[in-house]
Design an enzyme around this catalytic site. Structure first.
Site, PDB file in Angstrom:
ATOM      1  CG  ASP A  28     -16.543  33.778 -38.134  1.00 25.22           C
ATOM      2  OD1 ASP A  28     -16.306  34.382 -39.200  1.00 25.22           O
ATOM      3  OD2 ASP A  28     -17.624  33.204 -37.897  1.00 25.22           O
ATOM      4  CG  HIS A  29     -13.516  31.872 -33.242  1.00 27.98           C
ATOM      5  ND1 HIS A  29     -14.256  32.819 -32.561  1.00 27.98           N
ATOM      6  CD2 HIS A  29     -14.362  30.834 -33.466  1.00 27.98           C
ATOM      7  CE1 HIS A  29     -15.478  32.359 -32.362  1.00 27.98           C
ATOM      8  NE2 HIS A  29     -15.574  31.164 -32.916  1.00 27.98           N
TER       9      HIS A  29
ATOM     10  NE  ARG B 206      -3.888  42.935 -25.787  1.00 25.80           N
ATOM     11  CZ  ARG B 206      -2.684  42.673 -25.275  1.00 25.80           C
ATOM     12  NH1 ARG B 206      -1.607  43.159 -25.833  1.00 25.80           N
ATOM     13  NH2 ARG B 206      -2.578  41.926 -24.206  1.00 25.80           N
TER      14      ARG B 206
ATOM     15  CG  HIS C 226     -21.756  34.477 -38.681  1.00 23.17           C
ATOM     16  ND1 HIS C 226     -22.313  33.807 -37.620  1.00 23.17           N
ATOM     17  CD2 HIS C 226     -22.697  35.367 -39.088  1.00 23.17           C
ATOM     18  CE1 HIS C 226     -23.532  34.260 -37.395  1.00 23.17           C
ATOM     19  NE2 HIS C 226     -23.783  35.222 -38.261  1.00 23.17           N
TER      20      HIS C 226
ATOM     21  NE  ARG D 180     -22.710  37.012 -33.854  1.00 23.03           N
ATOM     22  CZ  ARG D 180     -23.401  35.950 -33.449  1.00 23.03           C
ATOM     23  NH1 ARG D 180     -22.987  34.738 -33.725  1.00 23.03           N
ATOM     24  NH2 ARG D 180     -24.495  36.102 -32.732  1.00 23.03           N
TER      25      ARG D 180
ATOM     26  NE  ARG E 237     -20.700  38.253 -31.142  1.00 23.63           N
ATOM     27  CZ  ARG E 237     -21.540  37.419 -30.524  1.00 23.63           C
ATOM     28  NH1 ARG E 237     -21.138  36.212 -30.214  1.00 23.63           N
ATOM     29  NH2 ARG E 237     -22.756  37.798 -30.218  1.00 23.63           N
ATOM     30  CG  HIS E 238     -16.408  36.970 -35.384  1.00 26.62           C
ATOM     31  ND1 HIS E 238     -17.194  37.024 -36.498  1.00 26.62           N
ATOM     32  CD2 HIS E 238     -17.010  36.106 -34.529  1.00 26.62           C
ATOM     33  CE1 HIS E 238     -18.228  36.213 -36.327  1.00 26.62           C
ATOM     34  NE2 HIS E 238     -18.160  35.651 -35.134  1.00 26.62           N
TER      35      HIS E 238
ATOM     36  CD  GLU F 191     -21.309  30.302 -40.782  1.00 23.49           C
ATOM     37  OE1 GLU F 191     -21.277  30.978 -39.735  1.00 23.49           O
ATOM     38  OE2 GLU F 191     -20.831  29.173 -40.858  1.00 23.49           O
TER      39      GLU F 191
ATOM     40  CB  THR G 247     -21.361  30.121 -31.066  1.00 19.65           C
ATOM     41  OG1 THR G 247     -21.260  29.663 -32.416  1.00 19.65           O
ATOM     42  CG2 THR G 247     -21.829  28.970 -30.190  1.00 19.65           C
ATOM     43  CB  THR G 248     -25.093  29.996 -34.800  1.00 20.38           C
ATOM     44  OG1 THR G 248     -24.176  30.919 -35.379  1.00 20.38           O
ATOM     45  CG2 THR G 248     -26.438  30.104 -35.480  1.00 20.38           C
TER      46      THR G 248
ATOM     47  CD  GLU H 296     -23.396  24.594 -42.190  1.00 22.99           C
ATOM     48  OE1 GLU H 296     -23.153  25.287 -43.200  1.00 22.99           O
ATOM     49  OE2 GLU H 296     -22.754  24.700 -41.128  1.00 22.99           O
TER      50      GLU H 296
ATOM     51  CG  HIS I 112     -22.662  25.012 -34.313  1.00 25.68           C
ATOM     52  ND1 HIS I 112     -22.437  24.862 -32.977  1.00 25.68           N
ATOM     53  CD2 HIS I 112     -22.716  26.345 -34.541  1.00 25.68           C
ATOM     54  CE1 HIS I 112     -22.378  26.050 -32.412  1.00 25.68           C
ATOM     55  NE2 HIS I 112     -22.541  26.972 -33.338  1.00 25.68           N
ATOM     56  N   GLY I 113     -19.842  22.808 -33.779  1.00 28.26           N
ATOM     57  CA  GLY I 113     -19.349  22.023 -32.645  1.00 28.26           C
ATOM     58  C   GLY I 113     -18.543  20.798 -33.048  1.00 28.26           C
TER      59      GLY I 113
ATOM     60  N   GLY J  21     -15.004  25.421 -37.429  1.00 29.45           N
ATOM     61  CA  GLY J  21     -14.220  26.596 -37.071  1.00 29.45           C
ATOM     62  C   GLY J  21     -13.478  26.462 -35.759  1.00 29.45           C
TER      63      GLY J  21
HETATM   64  N1  PXP Z   1     -21.839  26.340 -39.484  1.00 34.19           N
HETATM   65  C1  PXP Z   1     -22.571  27.409 -39.092  1.00 34.19           C
HETATM   66  C2  PXP Z   1     -23.805  27.727 -39.855  1.00 34.19           C
HETATM   67  C3  PXP Z   1     -22.163  28.219 -38.019  1.00 34.19           C
HETATM   68  O1  PXP Z   1     -22.908  29.270 -37.642  1.00 34.19           O
HETATM   69  C4  PXP Z   1     -20.944  27.927 -37.380  1.00 34.19           C
HETATM   70  C5  PXP Z   1     -20.449  28.810 -36.273  1.00 34.19           C
HETATM   71  O2  PXP Z   1     -20.152  30.067 -36.779  1.00 34.19           O
HETATM   72  C6  PXP Z   1     -20.204  26.818 -37.825  1.00 34.19           C
HETATM   73  C7  PXP Z   1     -20.689  26.024 -38.862  1.00 34.19           C
HETATM   74  C8  PXP Z   1     -18.894  26.439 -37.214  1.00 34.19           C
HETATM   75  O3  PXP Z   1     -19.096  26.049 -35.889  1.00 34.19           O
HETATM   76  P1  PXP Z   1     -17.838  25.743 -34.968  1.00 34.19           P
HETATM   77  O4  PXP Z   1     -17.087  27.022 -34.833  1.00 34.19           O
HETATM   78  O5  PXP Z   1     -18.468  25.284 -33.688  1.00 34.19           O
HETATM   79  O6  PXP Z   1     -17.032  24.685 -35.649  1.00 34.19           O
END
Ligand code: PXP
Length: 245
Positions: A9-10, A18, A43, A45, A49-50, A70, A100-101, A154, A194-195, A216
């Site tokens: 996503d990022h 830009r 994801h 969204r 946004r991305h 996602e 973020t989620t 998950e 996540h994280g 991510g």
């Molecule tokens: N899993 C899910 C369901 C998420 O929503 C996200 C964030 O989009 C991630 C994993 C990845 O999280 P991170 O970007 O913090 O690694």
């Protein structure tokens, strides 16, 4: 071997700063796959946004591994997913204002809606779309995931990743370990994410039964310094190190 799903996503977040065409998340997906990722996660969204629909369509055409989408349970997004037929979807909660989620989906509170979406997604495509639900490590939510027909859950590792002290970190890790055992006992597939980053992933790869980690932000940040290919390779190595054969 625990599979690595890389959330790209990022790459799109940077592109959108830009409002141009680069960096291109589709090109990024090719590099990520070359470096050994097992799936590409995006994801879509509600506020776009991305990642946007065009990205998802192109990804679906070019990726050689698996596309994991996602998404929230908003009807418009569900309709799009049914047309695209990704290899898997992960249902997540979504708030417009969040960075973020922030937490897992509350299946108990939204049971009927989620059950309907799970049925729709699983019966829609030419090939089966596996459905995962992003939940906090909580027994009642795991049980509800099973009842609404999910294939996977998950487990949200955000609280573990963000813990401010060692005591808190251990407490959150224990919750994930206990929840993982419950997921396996119920016969569901077990993913987590996540994280997660290069420092904290080690404890998670040791957990029995984890099939896939979706990571991510830390990988994209690391890529700024070592390149995307190397950033993915480094994470893949950490997952291999935890392989219990
Ligand atoms: N899993 C899910 C369901 C998420 O929503 C996200 C964030 O989009 C991630 C994993 C990845 O999280 P991170 O970007 O913090 O690694």
């Amino acid at each position: 071997m625990i599979r690595l799903g890389v959330n790209i996503d990022h790459i799109a977040s940077i592109r959108n700063l830009r409002k141009g065409d680069f960096p291109d998340p589709v090109y990024a997906a090719e590099i990520v796959e070359d470096a050994g990722a097992d799936s590409i996660t995006v994801h879509l969204r509600e506020d776009r946004r991305h990642i946007n629909e065009k990205d998802v369509k192109q990804l679906k055409d070019i990726i050689r591994t698996r596309l994991n989408l996602e998404m929230s349970v908003a009807p418009e997004i569900v309709g799009f997913a049914k047309k695209i037929n990704p290899d898997s979807v992960c249902l997540v909660p979504e708030k417009r204002q969040e960075l973020t989620t922030e937490g897992g989906l509350d299946i108990i509170k939204n049971r009927l809606k989620i059950q309907r979406v799970v049925n729709e997604l699983k019966s829609s495509g030419k090939t089966c779309t596996f459905v995962s639900i992003f939940i906090n490590p909580d027994f009642k939510q795991i049980k509800a995931a099973k009842e609404v027909g999910a294939d996977f859950v998950e487990l949200h590792t955000g609280r573990y990743a963000d813990a401010k002290s060692e005591v808190e970190r251990k407490k959150e890790l224990r919750k994930i370990q206990i929840a993982s055992d419950a997921v396996l006992e119920m016969g569901l597939g077990l993913n987590a994410g996540h994280g997660l980053d290069y420092n904290n992933v080690g404890e998670i790869v040791k957990i029995r039964g984890v099939q896939e980690l979706n990571i991510g932000y830390s990988i994209i940040c690391r890529a700024v310094f070592v390149g995307l290919f190397n950033a993915v390779k480094e994470m893949k190595k950490l997952l291999k190190a935890g392989d219990r054969g």
